[in-house]
Design a protein around this motif. Structure first.
Motif, mmCIF file in Angstrom:
data_model
loop_
_atom_site.group_PDB
_atom_site.id
_atom_site.type_symbol
_atom_site.label_atom_id
_atom_site.label_comp_id
_atom_site.label_asym_id
_atom_site.label_seq_id
_atom_site.Cartn_x
_atom_site.Cartn_y
_atom_site.Cartn_z
ATOM 1 N N TRP A 8 65.051 47.936 -41.426
ATOM 2 C CA TRP A 8 63.653 47.329 -41.768
ATOM 3 C C TRP A 8 63.231 46.140 -41.673
ATOM 4 O O TRP A 8 64.344 45.477 -41.305
ATOM 5 C CB TRP A 8 63.211 48.096 -43.729
ATOM 6 C CG TRP A 8 63.992 48.293 -44.157
ATOM 7 C CD1 TRP A 8 65.592 48.423 -44.825
ATOM 8 C CD2 TRP A 8 64.322 45.861 -45.464
ATOM 9 N NE1 TRP A 8 66.285 47.633 -45.837
ATOM 10 C CE2 TRP A 8 65.727 46.639 -45.712
ATOM 11 C CE3 TRP A 8 64.214 44.858 -45.739
ATOM 12 C CZ2 TRP A 8 66.292 45.383 -46.827
ATOM 13 C CZ3 TRP A 8 64.139 44.223 -45.930
ATOM 14 C CH2 TRP A 8 65.444 44.225 -46.614
ATOM 15 N N GLU A 9 62.337 45.510 -41.858
ATOM 16 C CA GLU A 9 62.199 44.425 -41.713
ATOM 17 C C GLU A 9 60.991 44.026 -43.162
ATOM 18 O O GLU A 9 60.058 44.708 -43.434
ATOM 19 C CB GLU A 9 61.532 43.372 -40.801
ATOM 20 C CG GLU A 9 60.290 44.135 -40.218
ATOM 21 C CD GLU A 9 59.690 43.062 -39.242
ATOM 22 O OE1 GLU A 9 60.978 43.079 -37.457
ATOM 23 O OE2 GLU A 9 59.271 42.641 -38.989
ATOM 24 N N SER A 10 60.886 42.690 -43.561
ATOM 25 C CA SER A 10 60.048 43.121 -44.838
ATOM 26 C C SER A 10 59.190 41.059 -44.820
ATOM 27 O O SER A 10 60.345 40.134 -44.550
ATOM 28 C CB SER A 10 60.467 43.335 -46.137
ATOM 29 O OG SER A 10 59.702 43.208 -47.713
ATOM 30 N N THR A 11 58.621 41.148 -44.933
ATOM 31 C CA THR A 11 57.527 39.433 -45.746
ATOM 32 C C THR A 11 57.407 39.859 -46.311
ATOM 33 O O THR A 11 56.653 40.364 -46.970
ATOM 34 C CB THR A 11 56.795 39.403 -44.115
ATOM 35 O OG1 THR A 11 57.110 39.596 -42.969
ATOM 36 C CG2 THR A 11 56.042 38.193 -44.837
ATOM 37 N N ARG A 12 58.113 39.030 -47.622
ATOM 38 C CA ARG A 12 57.829 39.069 -48.761
ATOM 39 C C ARG A 12 56.724 38.261 -49.213
ATOM 40 O O ARG A 12 56.959 36.073 -49.334
ATOM 41 C CB ARG A 12 58.990 38.380 -49.516
ATOM 42 C CG ARG A 12 59.778 39.424 -49.937
ATOM 43 C CD ARG A 12 61.035 39.548 -48.558
ATOM 44 N NE ARG A 12 61.860 40.509 -49.004
ATOM 45 C CZ ARG A 12 62.922 40.919 -48.967
ATOM 46 N NH1 ARG A 12 63.946 39.529 -49.341
ATOM 47 N NH2 ARG A 12 64.001 41.670 -49.670
ATOM 48 N N LEU A 13 55.666 38.008 -48.935
ATOM 49 C CA LEU A 13 53.957 37.619 -49.938
ATOM 50 C C LEU A 13 54.149 36.226 -50.864
ATOM 51 O O LEU A 13 53.321 35.213 -51.404
ATOM 52 C CB LEU A 13 53.408 37.985 -49.427
ATOM 53 C CG LEU A 13 52.810 38.802 -47.467
ATOM 54 C CD1 LEU A 13 51.426 40.319 -48.691
ATOM 55 C CD2 LEU A 13 52.570 38.014 -46.961
#
Ligand code: 9YT
Length: 129
Positions: free
Chosen positions: A21-26
């Motif tokens: 997975w990839e995740s962008t932590r806003l």
């Protein structure tokens, strides 16, 4: 007030990429909101063991499809756009991305600091600050 776009955050170290997975932590702990908020893509045909012993997480499916299996009881839940799952029991589970993967929005309490990835037991470390 804080304003950011997903596009700009994806170009920074807020974007964390793993094998599954990839995740962008806003938003992160240092925003002092009491939770962190992420946009996560689960890659197609992946299975990830997750056990957030130190966090609660709410996950809302935006697009694609996947499955969650809770390990304690073997139940399987199909996750499609418009579905939310709420890990209110620190549920030990498998997260599976469907054939086209899945995009979700996630909130973590307590908030993550930014670089967390799962350890060998599917855990993110406790916030010890
Ligand atoms: C749904 C889920 O927990 N996926 C793993 C990544 C997590 N959303 C994160 O750290 O952003």
């Amino acid at each position: 007030m804080i304003v950011r776009t997903l596009e700009e955050c994806e170009k920074t170290d807020r974007r964390v990429v793993t094998e599954n997975w990839e995740s962008t932590r806003l938003s992160l702990k240092d925003d002092n909101m009491g939770f962190s908020f992420h946009i996560t893509t689960i890659y197609p045909n992946t299975e990830t063991h997750i056990h957030y012993k130190n966090h609660l997480e709410t996950v809302y499916c935006i697009e694609g499809e996947g499955e969650v299996e809770t390990i304690a009881d073997g139940r399987k839940y199909r996750i499609t756009p418009g579905t939310v799952y709420i890990l209110d029991q620190h549920d030990d589970h498998y997260l599976r991305g469907g054939p086209n993967g899945m995009k979700v929005a996630c909130a973590f309490n307590p908030p993550v600091s930014g670089r967390e990835v799962h350890d060998e037991n599917g855990v993110y470390p406790a916030d010890t600050d």
